[in-house]
Design a protein around this motif. Structure first.
Motif, short mmCIF file in Angstrom:
data_model
loop_
_atom_site.label_atom_id
_atom_site.label_comp_id
_atom_site.label_asym_id
_atom_site.label_seq_id
_atom_site.Cartn_x
_atom_site.Cartn_y
_atom_site.Cartn_z
N SER A 6 0.84 -1.20 0.00
CA SER A 6 0.00 0.00 0.00
C SER A 6 0.87 1.24 0.00
N ILE A 7 0.29 2.34 -0.44
CA ILE A 7 0.99 3.62 -0.45
C ILE A 7 -0.01 4.70 -0.06
N VAL A 8 0.48 5.74 0.56
CA VAL A 8 -0.34 6.90 0.89
C VAL A 8 0.24 8.09 0.14
N LEU A 9 -0.58 8.74 -0.66
CA LEU A 9 -0.18 9.95 -1.38
C LEU A 9 -0.86 11.13 -0.72
N SER A 10 -0.09 12.12 -0.34
CA SER A 10 -0.64 13.32 0.29
C SER A 10 -0.52 14.50 -0.65
N CYS A 11 -1.62 15.18 -0.82
CA CYS A 11 -1.68 16.36 -1.68
C CYS A 11 -1.99 17.56 -0.79
N LYS A 12 -1.10 18.53 -0.78
CA LYS A 12 -1.30 19.72 0.06
C LYS A 12 -1.47 20.93 -0.86
N ALA A 13 -2.50 21.73 -0.57
CA ALA A 13 -2.77 22.90 -1.39
C ALA A 13 -2.45 24.17 -0.59
N PHE A 14 -1.72 25.05 -1.22
CA PHE A 14 -1.47 26.39 -0.69
C PHE A 14 -2.31 27.32 -1.54
N HIS A 15 -3.24 28.07 -0.92
CA HIS A 15 -4.17 28.86 -1.71
C HIS A 15 -4.57 30.11 -0.96
N ASP A 16 -5.21 31.00 -1.67
CA ASP A 16 -5.70 32.23 -1.08
C ASP A 16 -6.70 31.88 0.02
N PRO A 17 -6.52 32.44 1.22
CA PRO A 17 -7.41 32.08 2.34
C PRO A 17 -8.87 32.49 2.15
N THR A 18 -9.13 33.36 1.19
CA THR A 18 -10.52 33.78 0.95
C THR A 18 -11.25 32.81 0.02
N LEU A 19 -10.56 31.80 -0.48
CA LEU A 19 -11.15 30.84 -1.42
C LEU A 19 -11.13 29.44 -0.84
N ASP A 20 -12.08 28.62 -1.24
CA ASP A 20 -12.07 27.21 -0.89
C ASP A 20 -11.24 26.45 -1.90
N VAL A 21 -10.77 25.28 -1.50
CA VAL A 21 -10.02 24.43 -2.42
C VAL A 21 -10.70 23.05 -2.44
N PHE A 22 -10.82 22.48 -3.63
CA PHE A 22 -11.42 21.17 -3.80
C PHE A 22 -10.40 20.27 -4.46
N PHE A 23 -10.31 19.03 -4.01
CA PHE A 23 -9.32 18.09 -4.53
C PHE A 23 -10.01 17.09 -5.45
N HIS A 24 -9.34 16.77 -6.55
CA HIS A 24 -9.82 15.77 -7.49
C HIS A 24 -8.63 14.88 -7.83
N TRP A 25 -8.72 13.60 -7.51
CA TRP A 25 -7.66 12.65 -7.84
C TRP A 25 -7.94 12.00 -9.18
N MET A 26 -6.87 11.83 -9.98
CA MET A 26 -6.99 11.16 -11.27
C MET A 26 -5.87 10.14 -11.40
N LEU A 27 -6.13 9.09 -12.16
CA LEU A 27 -5.14 8.07 -12.48
C LEU A 27 -5.05 7.99 -13.99
N ASN A 28 -3.87 8.28 -14.51
CA ASN A 28 -3.64 8.28 -15.97
C ASN A 28 -4.67 9.13 -16.70
#
Length: 118
Positions: free
Chosen positions: A71-93
């Motif tokens: 197994s593996i764990v992939l961590s995605c961290k977003a640095f963004h403007d604090p006045t905006l929300d961030v949404f994550f979308h994972w894709m494979l190939n």
């Protein structure tokens, strides 16, 4: 006539009532007014400009090798403007990962507001 409270060196007039803001920064945020005048009178219009910090993503690990069944764990961290929300979308190939797929082996975990783990 253009009015602002920031450094004029960041601006260039392109003629015909057009203003270009070069290398915009938070200091350029504000209310801009364009005023046109001729012998018959004058008119003006205002525009509010909001400057947002760009979103940057850090993904770790960037490259790894596994043996089948591990197994593996992939961590995605977003640095963004604090006045905006961030949404994550994972894709494979290039295809979105379906976390609801029956028998799938992917799990999505929201660790903190700006970190998403696969």
């Amino acid at each position: 006539m253009f009015t602002t409270t920031t450094t004029p060196s960041a601006y260039s007039g392109l003629g015909y009532g057009t203003l270009r803001i070069l290398n915009a920064s938070k200091l350029d945020e504000g209310r801009y007014v364009c005023r046109g005048e001729n012998i018959f009178g004058s008119a003006e219009l205002a525009a509010s400009v909001f400057i947002k910090a760009p979103t940057r993503i850090d993904l770790s690990p960037k490259r790894t090798e596994l043996t089948v069944g591990e197994s593996i764990v992939l961590s995605c961290k977003a640095f963004h403007d604090p006045t905006l929300d961030v949404f994550f979308h994972w894709m494979l190939n290039g295809q979105p990962i379906d976390f609801e797929k029956e028998g799938g082996h992917f799990e999505s975990i929201l660790v903190v507001g700006i970190v998403h783990t696969l």
